[in-house]
Structures are given as C-alpha cells and as structure tokens.
Design a protein around this motif. Sequence first.
Motif, PDB file in Angstrom:
ATOM      1  N   ILE A  31       0.971  -1.242   0.032  1.00 52.15           N
ATOM      2  CA  ILE A  31       0.010   0.014   0.025  1.00 52.15           C
ATOM      3  C   ILE A  31       0.719   1.221   0.055  1.00 52.15           C
ATOM      4  N   GLN A  32       0.915   1.941  -1.192  1.00 53.50           N
ATOM      5  CA  GLN A  32       1.972   3.264  -1.222  1.00 53.50           C
ATOM      6  C   GLN A  32       0.794   4.572  -1.297  1.00 53.50           C
ATOM      7  N   THR A  33       1.502   5.286  -0.974  1.00 51.64           N
ATOM      8  CA  THR A  33       0.556   6.684  -0.927  1.00 51.64           C
ATOM      9  C   THR A  33       1.354   7.921  -1.503  1.00 51.64           C
ATOM     10  N   LEU A  34       0.666   8.760  -2.269  1.00 49.65           N
ATOM     11  CA  LEU A  34       0.958   9.915  -2.680  1.00 49.65           C
ATOM     12  C   LEU A  34       0.073  10.991  -2.553  1.00 49.65           C
ATOM     13  N   VAL A  35       0.419  12.293  -1.984  1.00 52.75           N
ATOM     14  CA  VAL A  35      -0.395  13.419  -1.886  1.00 52.75           C
ATOM     15  C   VAL A  35       0.196  14.505  -2.780  1.00 52.75           C
ATOM     16  N   MET A  36      -0.724  14.867  -3.749  1.00 54.21           N
ATOM     17  CA  MET A  36      -0.209  15.793  -4.757  1.00 54.21           C
ATOM     18  C   MET A  36       0.252  16.897  -4.494  1.00 54.21           C
ATOM     19  N   GLN A  37      -0.340  17.603  -3.422  1.00 53.96           N
ATOM     20  CA  GLN A  37       0.195  18.960  -2.916  1.00 53.96           C
ATOM     21  C   GLN A  37       1.469  18.935  -2.524  1.00 53.96           C
ATOM     22  N   GLU A  38       2.039  17.813  -2.071  1.00 52.87           N
ATOM     23  CA  GLU A  38       3.487  17.462  -1.483  1.00 52.87           C
ATOM     24  C   GLU A  38       4.316  17.040  -2.646  1.00 52.87           C
ATOM     25  N   VAL A  39       3.751  16.344  -3.550  1.00 51.50           N
ATOM     26  CA  VAL A  39       4.591  15.811  -4.619  1.00 51.50           C
ATOM     27  C   VAL A  39       4.959  16.954  -5.630  1.00 51.50           C
ATOM     28  N   GLY A  40       4.096  17.978  -5.685  1.00 47.25           N
ATOM     29  CA  GLY A  40       4.405  18.841  -6.792  1.00 47.25           C
ATOM     30  C   GLY A  40       3.213  18.994  -7.753  1.00 47.25           C
ATOM     31  N   GLY A  41       2.088  18.515  -7.780  1.00 48.36           N
ATOM     32  CA  GLY A  41       1.196  18.915  -8.566  1.00 48.36           C
ATOM     33  C   GLY A  41       0.714  17.425  -9.475  1.00 48.36           C
ATOM     34  N   THR A  42      -0.038  17.879 -10.566  1.00 47.55           N
ATOM     35  CA  THR A  42      -0.569  16.651 -11.503  1.00 47.55           C
ATOM     36  C   THR A  42       0.564  15.791 -12.240  1.00 47.55           C
ATOM     37  N   ARG A  43       1.433  16.641 -12.847  1.00 51.51           N
ATOM     38  CA  ARG A  43       2.233  15.931 -13.666  1.00 51.51           C
ATOM     39  C   ARG A  43       3.159  14.863 -12.884  1.00 51.51           C
ATOM     40  N   LYS A  44       3.922  15.721 -11.595  1.00 46.79           N
ATOM     41  CA  LYS A  44       4.832  15.096 -10.996  1.00 46.79           C
ATOM     42  C   LYS A  44       4.264  13.734 -10.212  1.00 46.79           C
ATOM     43  N   THR A  45       2.916  14.026  -9.868  1.00 52.78           N
ATOM     44  CA  THR A  45       2.137  12.806  -9.057  1.00 52.78           C
ATOM     45  C   THR A  45       2.079  11.380 -10.244  1.00 52.78           C
ATOM     46  N   VAL A  46       1.530  11.831 -11.180  1.00 54.62           N
ATOM     47  CA  VAL A  46       1.613  10.838 -12.396  1.00 54.62           C
ATOM     48  C   VAL A  46       2.832  10.073 -12.631  1.00 54.62           C
TER      49      VAL A  46
END
Length: 516
Positions: free
Chosen positions: A233-248
């Motif tokens: 189970i892995q997690t990503l938070v868009m506002q922490e990663v840097g937005g849409t493209r970086k999260t994808v």
Amino acid sequence: MSNTEQGRNQPPVLQLNPTDPLVVATRELKPGEDVGLGEIKPIETIGRGHKMATLSIADGEPVRKLGQVIGVATKPIAVGQHIHTHNVEFRASTADHAIGSRRSNLPLFPEEKAATFMGIVRPDGTVATRNYIGVLTTVNCSATVARHISDHFRMHPEELAPYPNVDGVIALTHKDGCASAPDSEGTLVLRRTIGGYAKHGNFGAVVMIGLGCESNQLPRLITEEGLQAGQRIQTLVMQEVGGTRKTVEAAIARIRELLPIVNNVKRERVPAKHLILGLQCGGSDGFSAITANPALGVAADLLVQNGGTAILSETPEIYGAEHMLLSRAVSKDVGEKLLDLLQWWEQYAEKNNGSLDNNPSPGNKAGGLTTILEKSLGAAAKGGRSDLVDVYRYAEPVTKRGFVFMDTPGYDPVSATGQVAGGANLICFTTGRGSCFGCKPAPSLKLATNTPMYKRMVEDMDINCGEILDGGASVEEVGGRIFQLILDTASGKRSKSEALGYGEDEFAPWHLGATF
C-alpha cells in the motif's frame, strides 16, 4: 432440445402458485385467444412477463403472486384483465416477523469432499480470484491523476506484457471526499469503503492518491482503516509531490517497481470456503422471480454448503419479503438487526418525500413488475434457503461464513461496491431487461432471466436462465451450472463483463449526509 423447440413447448401462461388469482404471460397475449385455461381468456392485450387475472378481484382486496401479497386492488379487476400499476397499488408491509421460525439447517459438506477452485493465496492467508494493481483516490480532486496513471498502462500494453500474472492497473475514482465533516456519517462510510478496497485480496498492490486539503485526509484513512503503508500500500499526496504531472510520473514509477513483485504469484487449488459471493439483481422483470433469481439461490446454497459465503444486499428490495429472511435467522439478535435496517429505510424514504415503493424503475414496470413487494419476492429468492447467520453495515468486513445480509441501497453500482468493500471476490448479477455491469477488482457474472434478451445481448450475458422458462432445464440444473461457472471464474476464466472492459466506472461508494 433447440431453442425453437423449447419455445414451441412453452405454455403461454404460468400459474406460479395455486392460491394466486393470476397467471404470468410468457409471451404477448391477444384479446380472446386460447391460453390453455379453458374459458378464461385475456380480454385485453397482456404483455410478456405481465400478469393476467384468473379470478375476479374486488376493490381493496389483496393481490397475490407466488402466494405472497404484492399489493392491493384499487378498482375491481375482472377475469382476463391486465393486472398492473393502473389497478394495483403498494401498501406498507404487514408480513409476519417470526424470527428463526423456519430455519433450513442445510448440511455443510465435509471439507475433504467440498468443491475447490484455483485461487491466489496471499501472505496473510486471504485467497484472491484476480490479481490487479489498484489506484485509489481519497477525493474527487485526485480522480484525474488516477485516470492518467491507469490510462498510461492501458495505452502502453507493452509495459504489462512481461507480467502475465497481473490482470491490469485500474483506477477506482469517485465524486466525494470533501465538503463534508471529517467525522460525518458520509465520510466514515467513504473511508470504510476505500479501506475495504485497499485491503481486498484481489489487489496485489495499491497506490492511494490524495490531494492534501480534503476532508477525507489520507493519513487518517490509513490509520483508522488499519492499513499498513509500505510496499503493498503506497501513498502519494499531490500537493506534497508537486502537482498533477509529478504525481502521475511518481505513481507510474512506483507501479513499474511493483509489477514484478505483484506478478510473482501462482494459482493453486483451494477449497470453496474462500469464496465470498455478492448477489445482485438489476433491470428485473416478471421472470426474475421464476428463473434467474431462484437459480442463483440454488448456487448460493451450494456455495454455503461448500463452506463459502453469499452476501444478499439491496435493503429496499427485500421490503415486503423480509419474513422470508427473518424466518431463517440463526438468532433473535440477527433478526432484529435486519428489522432495524428496514425501519431506518422507511424513515429515510419518508424524510426524502419518498416511499420504498419508488424503487421499481420504469424498466422494471415495463417488464411486468408492479410494486416493490413484487420485486422483493424475486430479489429475496437470490438468497436461496440457507440460514441467515449475520447482518452487516454497508462496506463492513464480512467475517462470518455462510449466508449473510449487507445493508445497501438498491442501486446496483452502489450496492455491489459495498459488497466488494466487505470482501466479496466475485459477483453474480441477474437481469431481465439487460443490465450491463462489472465491478473490478471482483469479476462479475451476468445471468439472463429470459431467452429473447439473452439472444439480443449474448456478448454481455454469461448464462441464459431463460432455459428454465423454455422448458429446457430445471431451476436446480441451472443453479448447478451457475455454481460451476462461479468456480471456473474464480479460477481465472474471464467473464463477459471483463472482456468488455467493465468494472472501473462502476465503483460507486454510497453517498450519505449533507454536502457543504
């Protein structure tokens, strides 16, 4: 026997119970034609699947089908007349609520003689029927990102080709997750639903995507649902990663790392006690209670006798037929749980200026169903004859083996989503009008109630239960076929809905409470 021969041998009407004042038409009946009932003939056109009076019914008199009250006549009904919404209305259920009065005590088969299937055994002992990588979202705001991630692997099949044991990368998105209180009933139900999917055995791994500022916070979801963030189970938070493209990009990279790990499984023979079957019906018609639903009930009983679990749901669609379940409850506590649910639904419908009789859809009525009481007779038949061992809230983990009930709305995607969140690893879905449905990560089997619809929609239907109506097979024979197809599908055989790509858009958690 060919389908043509079966059609020739099919009687024009069916008498379902000797106490019924009506018959059901197996084809369109013309005024005055001989339907094999002597002097009793239709006095108007009766549609296929609809009801024709064989006795005079007085204004205010109960109307019975299958020996059960389905409504009350709103005007005198003459012999040969069409019985439907124009002359019958719903009245609140007055069924007997004798809890545990008619338990079946169907015998369980010894495990050494029980049915088996080829399943995927997870490290925690859970047995899977499929092996997906899931992309789950906490909120609607992360839905587009999740779609971009799954679309990448759909558009680049060469990335999945080296991993034949992975069934795919799927995104399950929804419209909720914010504009509601973090402790509201709606948020708690959403959290429980997503948590159930994250823990589901049919996922070899999941990537959970949050936005960062939503009510349904990812860290709280992880904690309260007892999830272990890590490799599976892995997690990503868009506002922490840097937005849409970086999260994808980050999610795609993680899934590439997960693919060889998730692929490292093999199917092995396991007992059928590891199967949890969700029972569903949609687009019901006048034949549902005669063919597909009782045949599915036979299959559900076989599964329970082989140690497995069958989940009946759609609480509004057992209204008026609840006595058929309450009489099989193993305890007063189990029966009262079900009664409490029905009372909640009556209040819920009233609060929203509705009635539980609002449930039959236009398609149901076109197919011959008049009231919720009539629809409920067929819906309850999916539960077979096994004793009712427990009652669960929506999306609550199903922990007991046997026949159980889960509280859900009658709307199929919402209902099946709750069952899968509770652990269902396969769905059987009966339909008379021709509902098209899937429910990934659990494979879904579609069971047609009648042959004409099956022929029109053969690419969507897995089994034709219309053979029962045609005279080509008994309810028990078709139920046995359904049970065997359940075992085959659990072993990896693809269902029609899987072949057509159904199952991601049908993820629909139950929305409860206010949106602010």
